[in-house]
Design a protein around this motif. Structure first.
Motif, PDB file in Angstrom:
ATOM      1  N   ALA A   4       0.857  -1.185   0.000  1.00  0.00           N
ATOM      2  CA  ALA A   4       0.000   0.000   0.000  1.00  0.00           C
ATOM      3  C   ALA A   4       0.894   1.236   0.000  1.00  0.00           C
ATOM      4  CB  ALA A   4      -0.898   0.019   1.221  1.00  0.00           C
ATOM      5  N   LEU A   5       0.598   2.170  -0.877  1.00  0.00           N
ATOM      6  CA  LEU A   5       1.264   3.467  -0.868  1.00  0.00           C
ATOM      7  C   LEU A   5       0.318   4.468  -0.231  1.00  0.00           C
ATOM      8  CD1 LEU A   5       2.941   3.794  -4.393  1.00  0.00           C
ATOM      9  CD2 LEU A   5       4.010   3.174  -2.217  1.00  0.00           C
ATOM     10  N   ILE A   6       0.689   4.957   0.944  1.00  0.00           N
ATOM     11  CA  ILE A   6      -0.119   5.967   1.629  1.00  0.00           C
ATOM     12  C   ILE A   6       0.590   7.302   1.439  1.00  0.00           C
ATOM     13  CG2 ILE A   6      -1.178   6.662   3.799  1.00  0.00           C
ATOM     14  CD1 ILE A   6      -1.025   3.780   4.725  1.00  0.00           C
ATOM     15  N   GLY A   7       0.046   8.123   0.549  1.00  0.00           N
ATOM     16  CA  GLY A   7       0.715   9.340   0.100  1.00  0.00           C
ATOM     17  C   GLY A   7       1.201   9.115  -1.325  1.00  0.00           C
ATOM     18  N   TYR A   8       0.714   9.922  -2.248  1.00  0.00           N
ATOM     19  CA  TYR A   8       1.003   9.679  -3.661  1.00  0.00           C
ATOM     20  C   TYR A   8       1.444  10.965  -4.354  1.00  0.00           C
ATOM     21  CZ  TYR A   8       0.531   7.107  -8.091  1.00  0.00           C
ATOM     22  OH  TYR A   8       0.777   6.465  -9.284  1.00  0.00           O
ATOM     23  N   GLY A   9       2.338  11.687  -3.633  1.00  0.00           N
ATOM     24  CA  GLY A   9       2.950  12.857  -4.242  1.00  0.00           C
ATOM     25  C   GLY A   9       4.173  12.448  -5.042  1.00  0.00           C
ATOM     26  N   MET A  11       7.193  11.815  -4.053  1.00  0.00           N
ATOM     27  CA  MET A  11       7.895  10.698  -3.440  1.00  0.00           C
ATOM     28  C   MET A  11       7.135   9.397  -3.649  1.00  0.00           C
ATOM     29  SD  MET A  11      10.529   9.623  -1.798  1.00  0.00           S
ATOM     30  CE  MET A  11      11.293  11.022  -0.977  1.00  0.00           C
ATOM     31  N   GLY A  12       5.834   9.410  -3.457  1.00  0.00           N
ATOM     32  CA  GLY A  12       5.041   8.211  -3.644  1.00  0.00           C
ATOM     33  C   GLY A  12       5.145   7.655  -5.054  1.00  0.00           C
ATOM     34  N   LYS A  13       5.137   8.529  -6.033  1.00  0.00           N
ATOM     35  CA  LYS A  13       5.243   8.077  -7.427  1.00  0.00           C
ATOM     36  C   LYS A  13       6.621   7.490  -7.719  1.00  0.00           C
ATOM     37  CE  LYS A  13       1.724  11.149  -9.402  1.00  0.00           C
ATOM     38  NZ  LYS A  13       1.152  11.634  -8.131  1.00  0.00           N
ATOM     39  N   THR A  14       7.660   8.070  -7.124  1.00  0.00           N
ATOM     40  CA  THR A  14       9.011   7.522  -7.295  1.00  0.00           C
ATOM     41  C   THR A  14       9.116   6.153  -6.631  1.00  0.00           C
ATOM     42  OG1 THR A  14       9.915   9.771  -7.282  1.00  0.00           O
ATOM     43  CG2 THR A  14      11.473   7.969  -6.964  1.00  0.00           C
ATOM     44  N   ILE A  15       8.546   6.023  -5.433  1.00  0.00           N
ATOM     45  CA  ILE A  15       8.533   4.734  -4.740  1.00  0.00           C
ATOM     46  C   ILE A  15       7.771   3.689  -5.563  1.00  0.00           C
ATOM     47  CG2 ILE A  15       7.587   3.531  -2.719  1.00  0.00           C
ATOM     48  CD1 ILE A  15       8.239   6.069  -1.104  1.00  0.00           C
ATOM     49  N   GLU A  16       6.648   4.095  -6.133  1.00  0.00           N
ATOM     50  CA  GLU A  16       5.858   3.173  -6.947  1.00  0.00           C
ATOM     51  C   GLU A  16       6.689   2.579  -8.072  1.00  0.00           C
ATOM     52  OE1 GLU A  16       1.523   3.288  -9.063  1.00  0.00           O
ATOM     53  OE2 GLU A  16       2.866   4.960  -9.511  1.00  0.00           O
ATOM     54  N   GLY A  45      -4.704  -7.891   4.624  1.00  0.00           N
ATOM     55  CA  GLY A  45      -4.211  -8.805   3.607  1.00  0.00           C
ATOM     56  C   GLY A  45      -3.012  -8.302   2.830  1.00  0.00           C
ATOM     57  N   LEU A  46      -2.622  -7.047   3.052  1.00  0.00           N
ATOM     58  CA  LEU A  46      -1.446  -6.518   2.374  1.00  0.00           C
ATOM     59  C   LEU A  46      -0.189  -6.873   3.170  1.00  0.00           C
ATOM     60  CD1 LEU A  46      -2.760  -3.026   1.210  1.00  0.00           C
ATOM     61  CD2 LEU A  46      -2.927  -5.260   0.087  1.00  0.00           C
ATOM     62  N   ASP A  47       0.941  -6.853   2.501  1.00  0.00           N
ATOM     63  CA  ASP A  47       2.194  -7.249   3.147  1.00  0.00           C
ATOM     64  C   ASP A  47       2.864  -6.107   3.897  1.00  0.00           C
ATOM     65  OD1 ASP A  47       2.342 -10.016   2.277  1.00  0.00           O
ATOM     66  OD2 ASP A  47       2.649  -9.220   0.254  1.00  0.00           O
ATOM     67  N   VAL A  48       2.745  -4.886   3.387  1.00  0.00           N
ATOM     68  CA  VAL A  48       3.408  -3.746   4.012  1.00  0.00           C
ATOM     69  C   VAL A  48       2.814  -2.461   3.432  1.00  0.00           C
ATOM     70  CG1 VAL A  48       5.282  -3.622   2.301  1.00  0.00           C
ATOM     71  CG2 VAL A  48       5.694  -2.790   4.631  1.00  0.00           C
ATOM     72  N   ALA A  49       2.847  -1.403   4.228  1.00  0.00           N
ATOM     73  CA  ALA A  49       2.439  -0.077   3.757  1.00  0.00           C
ATOM     74  C   ALA A  49       3.636   0.862   3.829  1.00  0.00           C
ATOM     75  CB  ALA A  49       1.294   0.472   4.602  1.00  0.00           C
ATOM     76  N   ILE A  50       3.772   1.715   2.818  1.00  0.00           N
ATOM     77  CA  ILE A  50       4.809   2.745   2.808  1.00  0.00           C
ATOM     78  C   ILE A  50       4.102   4.091   2.881  1.00  0.00           C
ATOM     79  CG2 ILE A  50       6.764   3.753   1.572  1.00  0.00           C
ATOM     80  CD1 ILE A  50       7.191   1.083   0.202  1.00  0.00           C
ATOM     81  N   GLU A  51       4.415   4.851   3.921  1.00  0.00           N
ATOM     82  CA  GLU A  51       3.662   6.066   4.244  1.00  0.00           C
ATOM     83  C   GLU A  51       4.552   7.301   4.145  1.00  0.00           C
ATOM     84  OE1 GLU A  51       1.492   9.000   6.893  1.00  0.00           O
ATOM     85  OE2 GLU A  51       3.594   8.395   6.787  1.00  0.00           O
ATOM     86  N   PHE A  52       4.224   8.191   3.215  1.00  0.00           N
ATOM     87  CA  PHE A  52       4.865   9.508   3.098  1.00  0.00           C
ATOM     88  C   PHE A  52       3.751  10.519   2.918  1.00  0.00           C
ATOM     89  CE2 PHE A  52       8.649   7.089   2.311  1.00  0.00           C
ATOM     90  CZ  PHE A  52       9.729   7.927   2.582  1.00  0.00           C
ATOM     91  N   THR A  53       3.305  11.119   4.023  1.00  0.00           N
ATOM     92  CA  THR A  53       2.210  12.083   3.916  1.00  0.00           C
ATOM     93  C   THR A  53       2.605  13.396   4.572  1.00  0.00           C
ATOM     94  OG1 THR A  53       1.111  11.169   5.896  1.00  0.00           O
ATOM     95  CG2 THR A  53       0.454  10.275   3.755  1.00  0.00           C
ATOM     96  N   ASN A  54       1.943  13.750   5.660  1.00  0.00           N
ATOM     97  CA  ASN A  54       2.224  14.997   6.358  1.00  0.00           C
ATOM     98  C   ASN A  54       1.999  14.792   7.847  1.00  0.00           C
ATOM     99  OD1 ASN A  54      -0.651  15.801   7.048  1.00  0.00           O
ATOM    100  ND2 ASN A  54      -0.782  15.604   4.809  1.00  0.00           N
ATOM    101  N   PRO A  55       2.529  15.676   8.692  1.00  0.00           N
ATOM    102  CA  PRO A  55       2.416  15.471  10.141  1.00  0.00           C
ATOM    103  C   PRO A  55       0.988  15.380  10.648  1.00  0.00           C
ATOM    104  CG  PRO A  55       4.034  17.182   9.642  1.00  0.00           C
ATOM    105  CD  PRO A  55       3.344  16.862   8.351  1.00  0.00           C
ATOM    106  N   GLN A 209      15.459   9.887  -5.682  1.00  0.00           N
ATOM    107  CA  GLN A 209      15.644   8.471  -5.971  1.00  0.00           C
ATOM    108  C   GLN A 209      16.260   7.718  -4.793  1.00  0.00           C
ATOM    109  OE1 GLN A 209      14.540   7.489  -8.957  1.00  0.00           O
ATOM    110  NE2 GLN A 209      15.131   5.318  -8.908  1.00  0.00           N
ATOM    111  N   GLY A 210      17.261   8.318  -4.146  1.00  0.00           N
ATOM    112  CA  GLY A 210      17.925   7.649  -3.036  1.00  0.00           C
ATOM    113  C   GLY A 210      17.008   7.447  -1.845  1.00  0.00           C
ATOM    114  N   PHE A 211      16.150   8.440  -1.565  1.00  0.00           N
ATOM    115  CA  PHE A 211      15.197   8.317  -0.470  1.00  0.00           C
ATOM    116  C   PHE A 211      14.194   7.194  -0.764  1.00  0.00           C
ATOM    117  CE2 PHE A 211      15.730  13.152  -0.680  1.00  0.00           C
ATOM    118  CZ  PHE A 211      16.889  13.119   0.088  1.00  0.00           C
TER     119      PHE A 211
END
Length: 237
Positions: A4-9, A11-16, A45-55, A209-211
């Protein structure tokens, strides 16, 4: 893995892209359009979530993942005043929480270099230390989470510094200058200065990219583990 990608700015698109290149499936994307309607059921049922949103939304997102039994990897900064409550909730749900102020492998090596330099400079009080961090104008928190982690490394090793400030510093305070300009991914500089010379170390990110790559590595590392994890665990430092 089903991610799951939580946050799709940006950074989220690069992670995707990196996830797909490494053979993972993006099973759920949470963005501004659906963030308010997502429940823990959507994550089950998902294996992991990656979260990049806001405080403002990070802690809510973590709790949704804990409730769903899904490990969460987060790079959101600016929420650490609630860290104790997050860890308590993670433990109560027997969850997994991998947090890093910065997922870049180079930055995490820079954290270790910062501590090593601090250990050496602790013996030389004629050198004062300060820091400059530069980020893009969309970054909401200041100083950056990376700068705060660097500051904590200095406090661990340099006895004459005990806290940080963005304002005019007292003798025991570390001054951090936070600049926001353009689309800078991140530049962090630590400087020790005396009347006769200065010693400077800098990490400058060339792109996101490195992040993003580090965040995907963290997700691969965390999905079958329990408890609180960080980049020192991943890098075996």
């Amino acid at each position: 893995m089903k991610i799951a990608l939580i946050g799709y700015g940006k950074m989220g698109k690069t992670i995707e892209k990196i996830c797909l290149d490494r053979g993972h499936e993006i099973a759920l994307v949470v963005d501004e359009q659906n963030a308010n309607s997502i429940t823990s059921k959507d994550l089950e049922g998902l294996d992991v979530a990656i979260e990049f949103t806001n405080p403002a939304s990070a802690v809510k997102n973590y709790n949704l993942c804990f409730d769903a039994g899904v490990p969460v990897v987060s790079g959101t900064t600016g929420w650490l005043d609630q860290e104790a409550a997050v860890i308590e909730q993670m433990k109560a749900k027997d969850g997994t929480f991998f947090y890093a102020s910065n997922f870049s492998l180079g930055v995490n090596l820079f954290f270790e270099l910062n501590k090593k330099l601090g250990q050496m400079m602790n013996r030389f009080p004629d050198y004062d230390v300060d820091m400059v961090e530069v980020h893009h104008t969309q970054k909401l928190d200041a100083p950056s989470g990376t700068a705060i982690t660097l500051a904590e490394g200095i406090f661990e090793t340099v006895d004459r510094k005990t806290s940080w400030t963005l304002d005019a510093p007292k003798e025991e305070q570390l001054h951090i200058e936070a600049e926001r300009r353009g689309d800078v991914p991140g530049i962090h500089t630590v400087k020790y200065e005396s009347e006769v010379d200065e010693i400077v170390i800098t990490h400058s990110a060339k792109s996101r990219q490195g992040f993003a790559f580090g965040a995907v590595l963290a997700a691969e590392f965390a999905f079958d583990k329990k408890g609180a994890l960080n980049m020192r665990d991943l890098l075996n430092l």
